[in-house]
Scaffold this motif. Sequence first.
Motif, PDB file in Angstrom:
ATOM      1  N   LEU A 116       0.826  -1.206   0.000  1.00 46.70           N
ATOM      2  CA  LEU A 116       0.000   0.000   0.000  1.00 46.70           C
ATOM      3  C   LEU A 116       0.861   1.257   0.000  1.00 46.70           C
ATOM      4  O   LEU A 116       0.510   2.267  -0.630  1.00 46.70           O
ATOM      5  N   LEU A 121      -2.163  -1.335  -4.960  1.00 40.70           N
ATOM      6  CA  LEU A 121      -3.364  -1.867  -4.322  1.00 40.70           C
ATOM      7  C   LEU A 121      -3.601  -3.318  -4.720  1.00 40.70           C
ATOM      8  O   LEU A 121      -4.035  -4.135  -3.897  1.00 40.70           O
ATOM      9  N   LYS A 141      -8.775   0.535  -0.764  1.00 44.34           N
ATOM     10  CA  LYS A 141      -7.643   0.647   0.155  1.00 44.34           C
ATOM     11  C   LYS A 141      -8.086   0.626   1.618  1.00 44.34           C
ATOM     12  O   LYS A 141      -7.511  -0.130   2.419  1.00 44.34           O
TER      13      LYS A 141
END
Length: 319
Positions: A116, A121, A141
Amino acid sequence: MLNLEILVILFIALMIDLIISDPDWIPHPVVMIGSLISWLEKYLLKNEDSPLRAKFKGAILVIIVLGLSYYLTSLLVDLSAQLNQYFAYVLDLILLSLTLALKGLIDAGKKVYSALKNNDLELARKKVNLIVGRDCSQSSKPEVIRAVLETLAENTSDGILAPAFYYLIGGLPLAVTYKAVNTMDSMLGYKNNRYINFGFAAARTDDLFNYLPARITALLMTAASFLLRYNFKGALKTVLNDASKHPSPNAGYPEAAAAGALSLRFGGVNYYHGQKSFRAYIGQQNKRFELDDILKLKMLIYFTVALFFISAAAIFALI
């Protein structure tokens, strides 16, 4: 074994786990237990079994796996002690470290964090899918962060404090037996057509074994939040108000403590095999999920484990 010896072995085993985790060259007890469970399932479970018969066979599997896990580990411990006491200590250290998952748990969180942080992602989804039961392949996310926080919190009990707790009260045989319980639940404790009856005994046994460790974890995690100057009051309030809302009778306790400590709200919509599922909310959404929450939970886990060890030492000193 003397109380001091037990504590020293546990401490060194935790250090071994932190440094080398589970080396490939050592046969892992969970792998062997898993193979036994698979073999018994293949032999016992039949498509034509009635619900009652499937439950009965599942209970037989649980008894066999628990009995063999405890007996064979006890036999190994006794034989090693007869050969050489120092060899017995080394064996105890190695096998106990294999029942602990502190490094593995932290590393799993780090991998999601790193992905991240690099704005990948898709990689983060793949990494979190390796450690959670839900499907995160389309998660946003914040949902990926929520997933990793929930599983890290729950597994602080299942993967670290529970096996340590059972080692303290019953030695290596009981710690390995706990891992057998945990493995049976992870393999058979599903509420689908195949396992709803056959896995019933495994799931209920897991609930029983995790009852005390989950609540001890929540208590210590709440205390750790005070030491770290996290939201101590939020942790305590969330445990008292929301822990029982979780579908698991135990997982909600460490999750509630973590959610409250981080001023977050766990639960919500998850996906399992393409099916949408809503889980009751745990905690208050005082802020949004942030990447640094993973690092904050990592520190909370370290402090919780340290408090567990200090508490055990204090109790043993009074005995």
